[in-house]
Design a protein around this motif. Structure first.
Motif, PDB file in Angstrom:
ATOM      1  N   MET A  88       0.855  -1.194   0.000  1.00 63.49           N
ATOM      2  CA  MET A  88       0.000   0.000   0.000  1.00 63.49           C
ATOM      3  C   MET A  88       0.891   1.244   0.000  1.00 63.49           C
ATOM      4  SD  MET A  88      -3.175  -1.206   2.428  1.00 63.49           S
ATOM      5  CE  MET A  88      -2.454  -0.560   3.868  1.00 63.49           C
ATOM      6  N   PRO A  89       0.989   1.939  -1.106  1.00 64.82           N
ATOM      7  CA  PRO A  89       1.890   3.086  -1.171  1.00 64.82           C
ATOM      8  C   PRO A  89       1.433   4.279  -0.349  1.00 64.82           C
ATOM      9  CG  PRO A  89       0.839   2.681  -3.303  1.00 64.82           C
ATOM     10  CD  PRO A  89       0.397   1.603  -2.367  1.00 64.82           C
ATOM     11  N   GLN A  90       0.168   4.336   0.031  1.00 65.88           N
ATOM     12  CA  GLN A  90      -0.285   5.494   0.813  1.00 65.88           C
ATOM     13  C   GLN A  90       0.247   5.455   2.250  1.00 65.88           C
ATOM     14  OE1 GLN A  90      -2.278   3.226  -0.530  1.00 65.88           O
ATOM     15  NE2 GLN A  90      -3.848   2.535   0.909  1.00 65.88           N
ATOM     16  N   MET A  91       0.827   4.322   2.669  1.00 69.91           N
ATOM     17  CA  MET A  91       1.371   4.233   4.020  1.00 69.91           C
ATOM     18  C   MET A  91       2.803   4.753   4.112  1.00 69.91           C
ATOM     19  SD  MET A  91      -0.959   3.177   5.967  1.00 69.91           S
ATOM     20  CE  MET A  91      -0.104   2.654   7.420  1.00 69.91           C
ATOM     21  N   ALA A  92       3.460   5.015   2.992  1.00 67.74           N
ATOM     22  CA  ALA A  92       4.857   5.451   3.006  1.00 67.74           C
ATOM     23  C   ALA A  92       5.065   6.780   3.735  1.00 67.74           C
ATOM     24  CB  ALA A  92       5.394   5.522   1.591  1.00 67.74           C
ATOM     25  N   PRO A  93       4.189   7.795   3.597  1.00 71.32           N
ATOM     26  CA  PRO A  93       4.406   9.025   4.364  1.00 71.32           C
ATOM     27  C   PRO A  93       4.322   8.809   5.878  1.00 71.32           C
ATOM     28  CG  PRO A  93       2.955   9.483   2.536  1.00 71.32           C
ATOM     29  CD  PRO A  93       3.150   7.999   2.586  1.00 71.32           C
ATOM     30  N   LEU A  94       3.466   7.884   6.312  1.00 74.98           N
ATOM     31  CA  LEU A  94       3.402   7.601   7.743  1.00 74.98           C
ATOM     32  C   LEU A  94       4.676   6.926   8.230  1.00 74.98           C
ATOM     33  CD1 LEU A  94      -0.270   6.423   8.255  1.00 74.98           C
ATOM     34  CD2 LEU A  94       0.778   8.551   8.973  1.00 74.98           C
ATOM     35  N   LEU A  95       5.269   6.098   7.410  1.00 73.94           N
ATOM     36  CA  LEU A  95       6.530   5.471   7.785  1.00 73.94           C
ATOM     37  C   LEU A  95       7.610   6.519   8.003  1.00 73.94           C
ATOM     38  CD1 LEU A  95       8.337   2.920   8.079  1.00 73.94           C
ATOM     39  CD2 LEU A  95       8.768   3.144   5.629  1.00 73.94           C
ATOM     40  N   TRP A  96       7.715   7.476   7.092  1.00 67.79           N
ATOM     41  CA  TRP A  96       8.720   8.524   7.253  1.00 67.79           C
ATOM     42  C   TRP A  96       8.405   9.411   8.449  1.00 67.79           C
ATOM     43  CZ3 TRP A  96      13.059   7.648   5.168  1.00 67.79           C
ATOM     44  CH2 TRP A  96      13.139   6.976   3.954  1.00 67.79           C
ATOM     45  N   LEU A  97       7.150   9.621   8.728  1.00 68.76           N
ATOM     46  CA  LEU A  97       6.778  10.404   9.908  1.00 68.76           C
ATOM     47  C   LEU A  97       7.185   9.687  11.186  1.00 68.76           C
ATOM     48  CD1 LEU A  97       5.269  12.987  10.836  1.00 68.76           C
ATOM     49  CD2 LEU A  97       3.228  11.552  10.996  1.00 68.76           C
ATOM     50  N   TYR A  98       6.936   8.380  11.242  1.00 65.35           N
ATOM     51  CA  TYR A  98       7.337   7.606  12.422  1.00 65.35           C
ATOM     52  C   TYR A  98       8.852   7.564  12.564  1.00 65.35           C
ATOM     53  CZ  TYR A  98       2.516   5.944  12.641  1.00 65.35           C
ATOM     54  OH  TYR A  98       1.165   5.867  12.743  1.00 65.35           O
ATOM     55  N   LEU A  99       9.550   7.432  11.458  1.00 64.39           N
ATOM     56  CA  LEU A  99      11.011   7.454  11.524  1.00 64.39           C
ATOM     57  C   LEU A  99      11.541   8.811  11.988  1.00 64.39           C
ATOM     58  CD1 LEU A  99      12.034   5.483   8.332  1.00 64.39           C
ATOM     59  CD2 LEU A  99      12.306   4.788  10.704  1.00 64.39           C
ATOM     60  N   TYR A 100      10.898   9.871  11.551  1.00 61.28           N
ATOM     61  CA  TYR A 100      11.297  11.222  11.976  1.00 61.28           C
ATOM     62  C   TYR A 100      11.077  11.411  13.470  1.00 61.28           C
ATOM     63  CZ  TYR A 100      11.340  16.308  12.224  1.00 61.28           C
ATOM     64  OH  TYR A 100      11.614  17.597  12.572  1.00 61.28           O
ATOM     65  N   PHE A 101       9.935  10.954  13.979  1.00 60.11           N
ATOM     66  CA  PHE A 101       9.674  11.075  15.411  1.00 60.11           C
ATOM     67  C   PHE A 101      10.625  10.199  16.222  1.00 60.11           C
ATOM     68  CE2 PHE A 101       5.205  12.580  14.443  1.00 60.11           C
ATOM     69  CZ  PHE A 101       5.494  13.880  14.817  1.00 60.11           C
TER      70      PHE A 101
END
Length: 53
Positions: A1-14
């Motif tokens: 699911m490509p729409q989950m990629a921004p959440l992954l980067w957000l979690y990595l940033y946090f």
């Protein structure tokens, strides 16, 4: 699911921000070793020879 990629980067940033804050706070509260004074070391370790060559 490509729409989950921004959440992954957000979690990595946090995760990065939290680990950086933890690292900086640990370094702030832990005191470094006391540096030894070289003059006092040299006065105690200088050899005093009592014999002559």
């Amino acid at each position: 699911m490509p729409q989950m990629a921004p959440l992954l980067w957000l979690y990595l940033y946090f995760f990065f921000l939290l680990s950086l804050i933890l690292f900086l706070s640990i370094n702030y509260f832990i005191k470094p070793y006391q540096k030894m004074d070289h003059k006092s070391i040299m006065s105690h370790t200088s050899p005093k020879f009592t014999w002559k060559l």
